[in-house]
Design a protein around this motif. Structure first.
Motif, PDB file in Angstrom:
ATOM      1  N   UNK A 165      -6.902   2.215   4.416  1.00 48.94           N
ATOM      2  CA  UNK A 165      -7.102   1.419   3.206  1.00 48.94           C
ATOM      3  C   UNK A 165      -5.887   0.569   2.845  1.00 48.94           C
ATOM      4  N   UNK A 166      -4.746   0.827   3.453  1.00 52.91           N
ATOM      5  CA  UNK A 166      -3.501   0.181   3.024  1.00 52.91           C
ATOM      6  C   UNK A 166      -3.505  -1.337   3.183  1.00 52.91           C
ATOM      7  N   UNK A 167      -4.025  -1.831   4.300  1.00 56.84           N
ATOM      8  CA  UNK A 167      -4.046  -3.286   4.516  1.00 56.84           C
ATOM      9  C   UNK A 167      -4.947  -3.976   3.493  1.00 56.84           C
ATOM     10  N   UNK A 168      -6.097  -3.376   3.215  1.00 54.92           N
ATOM     11  CA  UNK A 168      -7.007  -3.953   2.221  1.00 54.92           C
ATOM     12  C   UNK A 168      -6.367  -3.956   0.840  1.00 54.92           C
ATOM     13  N   UNK A 169      -5.748  -2.864   0.465  1.00 55.23           N
ATOM     14  CA  UNK A 169      -5.105  -2.763  -0.844  1.00 55.23           C
ATOM     15  C   UNK A 169      -4.002  -3.813  -0.976  1.00 55.23           C
ATOM     16  N   UNK A 170      -3.199  -3.960   0.065  1.00 56.86           N
ATOM     17  CA  UNK A 170      -2.121  -4.955   0.041  1.00 56.86           C
ATOM     18  C   UNK A 170      -2.688  -6.372  -0.088  1.00 56.86           C
ATOM     19  N   UNK A 171      -3.778  -6.652   0.625  1.00 60.71           N
ATOM     20  CA  UNK A 171      -4.386  -7.988   0.557  1.00 60.71           C
ATOM     21  C   UNK A 171      -4.972  -8.256  -0.832  1.00 60.71           C
ATOM     22  N   UNK A 172      -5.613  -7.247  -1.411  1.00 56.83           N
ATOM     23  CA  UNK A 172      -6.166  -7.403  -2.763  1.00 56.83           C
ATOM     24  C   UNK A 172      -5.054  -7.634  -3.778  1.00 56.83           C
ATOM     25  N   UNK A 173      -3.976  -6.886  -3.641  1.00 52.48           N
ATOM     26  CA  UNK A 173      -2.829  -7.033  -4.549  1.00 52.48           C
ATOM     27  C   UNK A 173      -2.228  -8.434  -4.406  1.00 52.48           C
ATOM     28  N   UNK A 174      -2.056  -8.877  -3.160  1.00 51.76           N
ATOM     29  CA  UNK A 174      -1.485 -10.207  -2.919  1.00 51.76           C
ATOM     30  C   UNK A 174      -2.373 -11.298  -3.499  1.00 51.76           C
TER      31      UNK A 174
END
Length: 192
Positions: A23-32
């Motif tokens: 889930x980390x890549x998705x979370x980072x992309x959503x945050x960005x």
């Protein structure tokens, strides 16, 4: 596509379950993308489903369940960890992977022929050097970041908590240092 769909909503808020590294890549992309994102413990969502009487497990049902959970339970908004914690976590992960590799090579020693025993011993020596290096890097990193160093020292004052456990707590459970997080929330985060 997820970001585009979320932006099309009136009040976008993405709620997803923690799934290890996935889930980390998705979370980072959503945050960005400046979208509100909440990462929730899977066990807590399962308990919520049980309370609702939902037993079936399918993507469509899970999506609806996460939506209801987000609406009714108002989970904490995710914030990226400070860089010094992210680095610590990557080193703790690398250390754990090396230990797993060492165990695998040690297990190959039993009943192996002379060539495989030699290779396994060489691999174990290499892994030992890599472990020493990572542990030295972690110690140096903590020395550079006073708050992390003090927290690690404080954890090690607890009977039975050594450096590795302290590093792991700092890397994986930063919430433990936050005053607004209850003991029950910490227990849920750790699956206890």
């Amino acid at each position: 596509r997820i970001i585009e769909r979320a932006r099309a909503l009136e009040h976008p808020r993405v709620v997803l379950e923690a799934s290890g590294a996935y889930h980390l890549a998705l979370v980072a992309a959503l945050w960005a993308a400046r979208l509100e994102v909440c990462v929730v413990p899977p066990g807590r969502v399962r308990a919520f489903a049980k309370a609702l009487g939902l037993r079936a497990k399918a993507d469509r049902i899970d999506a609806g369940l996460l939506r209801r959970y987000g609406q009714q339970c108002d989970p904490r908004r995710w914030q990226p960890p400070p860089r010094e914690r992210s680095l610590l976590r990557s080193w703790v992960d690398a250390r754990r992977a090396l230990i797993d590799q060492r165990v695998a090579w040690q297990n190959r020693l039993e009943g192996a022929d002379a060539l495989m025993q030699r290779i396994a011993r060489e691999q174990c020596r290499l892994i030992a050097r890599q472990l020493e290096r990572i542990e030295a890097d972690i110690a140096a990193h903590l020395e550079q970041h006073e708050q992390l160093r003090r927290q690690a020292q404080r954890w090690q004052q607890v009977c039975g908590v050594g450096p590795v456990t302290a590093w792991t707590l700092l890397a994986y459970l930063p919430e433990i240092e936050q005053p607004d997080v209850s003991e029950n929330e910490l227990a849920a985060l750790t699956g206890l």
